[in-house]
Design a protein around this motif. Sequence first.
Motif, PDB file in Angstrom:
ATOM      1  N   ARG A 262     -88.931  -4.525 -29.816  1.00 13.72           N
ATOM      2  CA  ARG A 262     -88.025  -5.479 -30.442  1.00 13.72           C
ATOM      3  C   ARG A 262     -86.584  -4.993 -30.444  1.00 13.72           C
ATOM      4  O   ARG A 262     -85.684  -5.750 -30.741  1.00 13.72           O
TER       5      ARG A 262
ATOM      6  N   THR B  52     -88.208 -14.386 -36.229  1.00 14.30           N
ATOM      7  CA  THR B  52     -86.954 -13.859 -36.769  1.00 14.30           C
ATOM      8  C   THR B  52     -85.782 -14.171 -35.846  1.00 14.30           C
ATOM      9  O   THR B  52     -84.711 -14.573 -36.309  1.00 14.30           O
TER      10      THR B  52
ATOM     11  N   GLU C 253     -89.707  -8.077 -44.956  1.00 11.92           N
ATOM     12  CA  GLU C 253     -89.730  -7.803 -43.523  1.00 11.92           C
ATOM     13  C   GLU C 253     -88.919  -6.534 -43.221  1.00 11.92           C
ATOM     14  O   GLU C 253     -88.596  -5.776 -44.114  1.00 11.92           O
ATOM     15  N   ARG C 254     -88.568  -6.337 -41.948  1.00  6.19           N
ATOM     16  CA  ARG C 254     -87.979  -5.066 -41.526  1.00  6.19           C
ATOM     17  C   ARG C 254     -86.523  -4.880 -41.979  1.00  6.19           C
ATOM     18  O   ARG C 254     -85.714  -5.796 -41.861  1.00  6.19           O
TER      19      ARG C 254
ATOM     20  N   GLU D   3     -83.799  -5.504 -39.322  1.00  5.61           N
ATOM     21  CA  GLU D   3     -83.416  -6.891 -39.030  1.00  5.61           C
ATOM     22  C   GLU D   3     -82.287  -7.344 -39.941  1.00  5.61           C
ATOM     23  O   GLU D   3     -81.455  -8.163 -39.561  1.00  5.61           O
TER      24      GLU D   3
ATOM     25  N   ASP E  40     -87.617 -15.223 -44.576  1.00  3.38           N
ATOM     26  CA  ASP E  40     -88.436 -14.529 -43.576  1.00  3.38           C
ATOM     27  C   ASP E  40     -89.032 -13.311 -44.271  1.00  3.38           C
ATOM     28  O   ASP E  40     -88.321 -12.382 -44.577  1.00  3.38           O
TER      29      ASP E  40
HETATM   30 MG   LIG Z   1     -90.018 -11.341 -37.742  1.00  5.17          MG
END
Ligand SMILES: [Mg+2]
Lengths: 439, 588
Positions: free
Chosen positions: A338, B246, B268-269, B272, B336
């Motif tokens: 990613r 995302t 989430e991460r 991000e 998200d």
């Molecule tokens: Mg995602």
Amino acid sequence: MESQAFQKVYTKLTNITKATVTLKADGVGYDEIATVHGRLAQVVKIMGNDITLQIFEGTEGIPTNAEVSFLGRPPQLKVSDELAGRFFNAFGEPIDGGPEIQGEVRDIGSPSVNPVRRKQPSNLIATGIAGIDLNNSLVSGQKIPFFADPDQPYNQVMAMVALRAKTDKIILGGMGLTNDDYLYFKNVFDNAGALDRIISFVNTTENPPVERLLVPDMALTAAEYFAVDKNESVLVLLTDMTLFADALSIVSNRMDQIPSKDSMPGSLYSDLARIYEKAVQFPSGGSITIIAVTTLSGGDITHAIPDNTGYITEGQLFLRRDSEIGKVIVDPFRSLSRLKQLVVGKQTREDHPQVMNSAIRLYADAANARTKLENGFDLTDYDERTLKFAREYSDRLLAIDVNVDTDTMLDISWELFGKYFNKAEVAIRENLVKKYWKN
Amino acid sequence: MARENKTTGKVAGIVANLVIVEVDGPVGQNEICFITLKEERLMAEVIKVVGKHAYVQVFESTRGLKAGSLVEFQGHLLEVTLGPGILSRNYDGLQNDLDKMEGVFLKRGEYTDPLNREKLWPFKPLAKPGDTLAAGDWLAEVDENDMPHKIMVPFKLTGRYTLKSIVPEGVYTVDHKIAVITDSEGNDTELTMVQKWPVKLAIRAYKEKPRPFKLLETGVRCMDTLNPITEGGTGFIPGPFGTGKTVLQHAISKQAEADIVIIAACGERANEVVEVFTEFPELDDPRTGKKLIERTIIIANTSNMPVAAREASVYTAMTIAEYYRAMGLKVLLMADSTSRWAQALREMSNRLEELPGPDAFPMDLSAIISNFYSRAGFVYLNNGETGSITFIGTVSPAGGNLKEPVTESTRKAARCFYGLNQGRADSKRYPAIDPIDSYSKYLEYPEVQAYLEKNVSEKWLGDVLKAKDILLRGKEAMEQINILGDDGVPITFHERFWKSELIDFVILQQDAFDKIDSSSPMKRQQYMLAKVLEVADASFSFGHFEDVSSFFKTVINQFKQMNYSEFKSEGFERYENELDSIIKERLN
Ligand SMILES: [Mg+2]
Ligand SMILES: Nc1ncnc2c1ncn2[C@@H]1O[C@H](COP(=O)(O)OP(=O)(O)O)[C@@H](O)[C@H]1O
């Protein structure tokens, strides 16, 4: 194990299960560790003065009058530069016959980094493996697992990646490692002359499984020492996280928690995220990159362990045996990095993003052609060409034994495009085709 | 819930972040309390009361907490602080300003002020003494990043008030006493620019909530063209990991036609969120020319942050959205992932040993999700102005199975469904929105149809339906080809299939990382759809099925070059001319 003179010793257990014991005690803190019958344990529940402890080694043979003393602290690790080159067990005790570490005592499982104090990862990690560098570039500060069936050579690939990556420290967190694999890692690192920058925390199949639960936190506490205090780039290898998750489910089942999918605890996502999110790039230059292994059963990625992992990590590298070329490849369909878009075409050649996508699209066309063939249909000329392309692409680029630089990977891709396809079939932006197309 | 004397209590039990407190007085459901742990004070929320025992979920790690520790109840629910200065801030799930925290690591028990108390804001009164006012009515306006931030009568006040006095135009801090209002009994209330509101309750300071009817442009073709979302509409994006949830949300938040964008990164991460921190200050808002970050608010409760605060984070984000909507602004809210919020509910419900529903989620999951989605919407305010909250949530279905409880519950609540398909993602057909399964219920609303007819074109809706039909027929043709073989079907099947591929490659697929292709304004979308349908409508002559694919590949390649070029630029027109002659050669 430590014991202090003023510590009160309790000798009356009121309850014993397979994984836990309960006793009455006052002034005990949550998460605190204790020794029970000489075994390490941790507080998992407090109800009034009823304290429930989880015994890492299991409760076999523990009598109701076992001696219990509380240590008044969570699990800790001593950190200093002396860690380098050493091997420890899940409790952070040396297992290499060397001396105890002198250093600062730190609680393991420390708080999270404030997201606004992170830096966006941007340093490419080159591995020479095209299945990674071409299609799924790694970036320092990333967290990514190998998804592989137990018979894949994932530990070998991981060791290779670790040695080729230019990092200051490599920290191995081994969970349920076979003794052979443990010795394998030791040997490879030794032969590469890299032992002095490697630190290992190892729980082997000979150790009780629940002890594994401490390994990632131990490894990451050491990693944070080098990344934060010393501004070093640290690569953490965690293998096998499936066995870690299995240990989580053992504990939660024994504590009668309601299991969710695949008998995993409902908190699996949070438990794994807490570990993987330790991967970070700091503005000061230090970084923690996590490469893990999640073994699959029969390639099933919908199982709760790989599924939750995939939702947490920044991609996954899927190893698969390509029977046509007889080699293990990094599967371009199910694999993903990613963070690749942060570096491809920026730190690598401009044509990288489009070449990567077109090659995979053509490889997908080959998969369709193969299905046609299996269903007994005639192949078109295009189908035939995609099949030939796929075979060569797999052999010269996807196979894990490839070791070339990224420009060469791109050149090979253009060579294959020119050999098997016309420009419209490759469908790459015109200015790049003009510059790189090979006949 | 305000009381004379604070209720206190003592910790009686601890299981992870669930703490049982023995209380000495009244407590309220969802009341906030603080648990003392040495020098630290840990915030927690009451989630169940049994006799003298309050069960509280702690928004922090409980490591080291002991039985007997002191607990103080606050007499109010979990609240956010509302006032000028929220834009461009980075908050955690409890609205702590992350930038104000010291050190690299989050410190337990550190709570920071969401607002800047020193900053002077340029203040302009909108109401005048003698005006009759109610909750949510506009008193004044301050300039917040060029956005007219309305200072409103606090939402908590009930009944009618008369404005007694208001300070003149000037610069003031948020805590300055800017106005005095008088209720019907003659009691005065002093107001500042700051008010508080409990996050779990909806702010209802509006006159009417009609069905949404205006298109909200996102620049994403397969949304705007095929399944448009409306201003004040709701949508959800379910998809297995790695299929592009995302990336799609980030694309929408960069491009959508909104005044305010709120991003709730829920479980989430962290990287991000860092991407947003890093990129948004650099990117221009295409409509205002200002930086994107100036219209953005980030609520970051990433997966490694405390689980209970994860649940709070979506409510914090929604309440802030409602606050800005009450100012007559167009707010876009993205969460998200809502599945992480549902999982947080599940973890707690399991610890409470409640009877579990499907997949061990709480029984009332569906109701909780519907209730949350219902807070979005387009509204007419009391003064006749309009405001909206468009809400798009992602769903992370376990094992990619859309039959799981979070997806099913959300499907009942949201009007647009953007299902991401693993197969499309695997073959890099991004955004991987499944063109057949996805839908926008808004396309069926007569008021939306009328809006599209008037604002896009009269034949637009017809064209869209035609495109959908071609996609469906293409899929059917492909299935036939797969069963009967390339030469087992008439050539027209191949043509049908390739016409659907044409729409797929040119309209549906869009490169989120290409400077030009990433955002496609409605005018451009309209042009491209018309152009693609021209080809789809044409009848061609092919001698062999292989000619069909090679012809359409050339056509698609030409169209793609157009997508990568600036609209109506020289290059764009050159590709278009080439395309036209390629097509002409093949026409019947
Ligand atoms: Mg995602
Ligand atoms: N529109 C797109 N264009 C190009 N690549 C994309 C697009 N959407 C997703 N991707 C690729 O897929 C990866 C995963 O997307 P992401 O949105 O993070 O997935 P999810 O949130 O569903 O897990 C991205 O890192 C990117 O490489």
